[in-house]
Design an enzyme around this catalytic site. Structure first.
Site, PDB file in Angstrom:
ATOM      1  N   GLY A  49       0.910  -1.341  -0.116  1.00 38.48           N
ATOM      2  CA  GLY A  49       0.042   0.037  -0.019  1.00 38.48           C
ATOM      3  C   GLY A  49       0.862   1.283  -0.003  1.00 38.48           C
ATOM      4  O   GLY A  49       1.830   1.320  -0.861  1.00 38.48           O
ATOM      5  N   SER A  51       3.381   3.396   2.687  1.00 40.72           N
ATOM      6  CA  SER A  51       3.934   3.186   3.990  1.00 40.72           C
ATOM      7  C   SER A  51       3.729   4.070   4.908  1.00 40.72           C
ATOM      8  O   SER A  51       3.538   4.219   6.232  1.00 40.72           O
ATOM      9  CB  SER A  51       5.355   2.463   4.067  1.00 40.72           C
ATOM     10  OG  SER A  51       6.173   3.488   3.177  1.00 40.72           O
ATOM     11  N   CYS A  81       5.895  -5.407   0.107  1.00 38.52           N
ATOM     12  CA  CYS A  81       6.308  -3.957  -0.350  1.00 38.52           C
ATOM     13  C   CYS A  81       6.303  -2.570   0.717  1.00 38.52           C
ATOM     14  O   CYS A  81       7.301  -2.734   1.615  1.00 38.52           O
ATOM     15  CB  CYS A  81       5.272  -3.715  -1.343  1.00 38.52           C
ATOM     16  SG  CYS A  81       5.776  -2.465  -2.658  1.00 38.52           S
ATOM     17  N   ILE A 139       5.932  -3.053  -7.398  1.00 35.79           N
ATOM     18  CA  ILE A 139       4.916  -1.804  -7.719  1.00 35.79           C
ATOM     19  C   ILE A 139       5.579  -0.785  -6.858  1.00 35.79           C
ATOM     20  O   ILE A 139       5.471  -0.792  -5.540  1.00 35.79           O
ATOM     21  CB  ILE A 139       3.673  -2.101  -7.310  1.00 35.79           C
ATOM     22  CG1 ILE A 139       2.829  -3.372  -8.372  1.00 35.79           C
ATOM     23  CG2 ILE A 139       2.640  -0.771  -7.624  1.00 35.79           C
ATOM     24  CD1 ILE A 139       1.425  -3.713  -7.876  1.00 35.79           C
ATOM     25  N   ARG A 140       6.156   0.017  -7.466  1.00 31.95           N
ATOM     26  CA  ARG A 140       6.914   1.312  -6.701  1.00 31.95           C
ATOM     27  C   ARG A 140       7.459   0.639  -5.498  1.00 31.95           C
ATOM     28  O   ARG A 140       7.336   1.027  -4.640  1.00 31.95           O
ATOM     29  CB  ARG A 140       5.845   2.191  -6.503  1.00 31.95           C
ATOM     30  CG  ARG A 140       5.236   3.021  -7.528  1.00 31.95           C
ATOM     31  CD  ARG A 140       4.384   4.219  -7.168  1.00 31.95           C
ATOM     32  NE  ARG A 140       5.008   5.293  -6.414  1.00 31.95           N
ATOM     33  CZ  ARG A 140       5.916   6.249  -6.734  1.00 31.95           C
ATOM     34  NH1 ARG A 140       6.504   6.140  -8.077  1.00 31.95           N
ATOM     35  NH2 ARG A 140       6.388   7.090  -5.968  1.00 31.95           N
ATOM     36  N   HIS A 175       4.810  -8.649  -4.393  1.00 32.81           N
ATOM     37  CA  HIS A 175       3.705  -8.904  -4.018  1.00 32.81           C
ATOM     38  C   HIS A 175       3.053 -10.379  -4.284  1.00 32.81           C
ATOM     39  O   HIS A 175       2.486 -10.426  -5.309  1.00 32.81           O
ATOM     40  CB  HIS A 175       2.591  -7.976  -4.626  1.00 32.81           C
ATOM     41  CG  HIS A 175       2.794  -6.732  -4.105  1.00 32.81           C
ATOM     42  ND1 HIS A 175       2.137  -5.947  -3.132  1.00 32.81           N
ATOM     43  CD2 HIS A 175       3.285  -5.652  -4.667  1.00 32.81           C
ATOM     44  CE1 HIS A 175       2.467  -4.678  -2.919  1.00 32.81           C
ATOM     45  NE2 HIS A 175       3.112  -4.446  -3.943  1.00 32.81           N
ATOM     46  N   GLU A 177       0.972 -12.088  -3.225  1.00 30.89           N
ATOM     47  CA  GLU A 177      -0.502 -12.071  -2.940  1.00 30.89           C
ATOM     48  C   GLU A 177      -1.396 -11.629  -4.308  1.00 30.89           C
ATOM     49  O   GLU A 177      -2.517 -11.847  -4.328  1.00 30.89           O
ATOM     50  CB  GLU A 177      -1.097 -11.218  -1.934  1.00 30.89           C
ATOM     51  CG  GLU A 177      -1.080  -9.759  -2.088  1.00 30.89           C
ATOM     52  CD  GLU A 177       0.266  -9.286  -1.637  1.00 30.89           C
ATOM     53  OE1 GLU A 177       1.309  -9.899  -1.911  1.00 30.89           O
ATOM     54  OE2 GLU A 177       0.287  -7.836  -1.845  1.00 30.89           O
TER      55      GLU A 177
HETATM   56  N1  GLN Z   1       6.104   3.050  -2.652  1.00 29.99           N
HETATM   57  C1  GLN Z   1       5.142   2.379  -1.427  1.00 29.99           C
HETATM   58  C2  GLN Z   1       5.467   3.055  -0.239  1.00 29.99           C
HETATM   59  O1  GLN Z   1       6.675   3.665   0.103  1.00 29.99           O
HETATM   60  C3  GLN Z   1       5.195   0.855  -1.582  1.00 29.99           C
HETATM   61  C4  GLN Z   1       4.181   0.259  -2.763  1.00 29.99           C
HETATM   62  C5  GLN Z   1       3.804  -0.802  -2.750  1.00 29.99           C
HETATM   63  O2  GLN Z   1       3.430  -1.164  -1.397  1.00 29.99           O
HETATM   64  N2  GLN Z   1       3.217  -1.372  -3.618  1.00 29.99           N
HETATM   65  O3  GLN Z   1       4.860   2.864   0.688  1.00 29.99           O
END
Ligand code: GLN
EC number: 4.3.3.6
Length: 201
Positions: A49, A51, A81, A139-140, A175, A177
């Protein structure tokens, strides 16, 4: 029967996907928001998500200190993540007001892969997961800049650490999941089972 009850911290992020993956890996899975709910689980997943948002909501909901206490007390925990970032003892580039639970002696760089490439998939060999490589969805995603002596590196991608374990704490940049492959969740469920067995001896 040794079916562990595993919570998913449900403040923000991809909670539902983790609940589904944990159920598929033979755990009883339930969302956790409040300290009373945290007290009832054998292990906890910290989802992906954002952080900083998760950190601020954890403080607001009064669950940050209880989380730290349970992780310190050895509760098995798995962060993906943003959840990996929450488990880092240190973030290289925290946003203002951003705190972590801590528990893994590592320094994490947020959005490390994200700048070049918002989102990608790559086959990742994860130590402890049998068979084919895991399909890693990034993802990022953060990567782990460095680890302490007690932290085991489980996987790397492109020369960067993307999965680690220290004691009962597991973290991945990616991820599992989101892929329908539950092997990493099964690895975590096994960690929770082992910790329950150890407690009852
Ligand atoms: N870039 C998000 C962060 O700094 C993490 C991205 C993710 O959980 N997919 O929290």
């Amino acid at each position: 029967m040794n079916t562990p009850v595993i919570g998913v911290l449900a403040l923000q992020g991809d909670v539902r996907e983790h609940l589904v993956a944990l159920a598929a890996a033979d755990a009883v899975a339930r969302p956790v928001r409040r300290p009373e709910e945290l007290a009832e689980v054998d292990g906890l997943v910290l989802p992906g998500g954002e952080s900083t948002t998760i950190s601020k909501l954890a403080v607001l909901f009064g669950v940050m200190e209880p989380l730290r206490a349970r992780v310190r007390g050895g509760m098995p925990v798995y962060g993906t993540c943003a959840g990996m970032i929450m488990l880092a003892d240190k973030i290289l580039d925290p946003r203002s007001g951003q705190e972590t639970i801590g528990g893994i002696d590592m320094i994490v760089r947020r959005n490390a892969f994200g700048r070049q490439n918002e989102s990608f998939e790559a086959a990742v060999d994860v130590r402890g997961v049998e068979g084919d490589p895991v399909e890693g969805v990034f993802i990022r995603a953060p990567w782990v800049e460095s680890v302490g002596a007690e932290t085991e590196v489980l996987a790397e991608h492109g020369g960067h650490i993307v999965a680690v374990r220290q004691g009962n704490a597991l973290a991945t940049s990616f991820h599992p999941e989101l892929t329908g492959d539950h092997r990493v969740h099964s690895l975590f469920v096994d960690m929770v089972r082992a910790s329950r067995t150890a407690e009852s001896l």
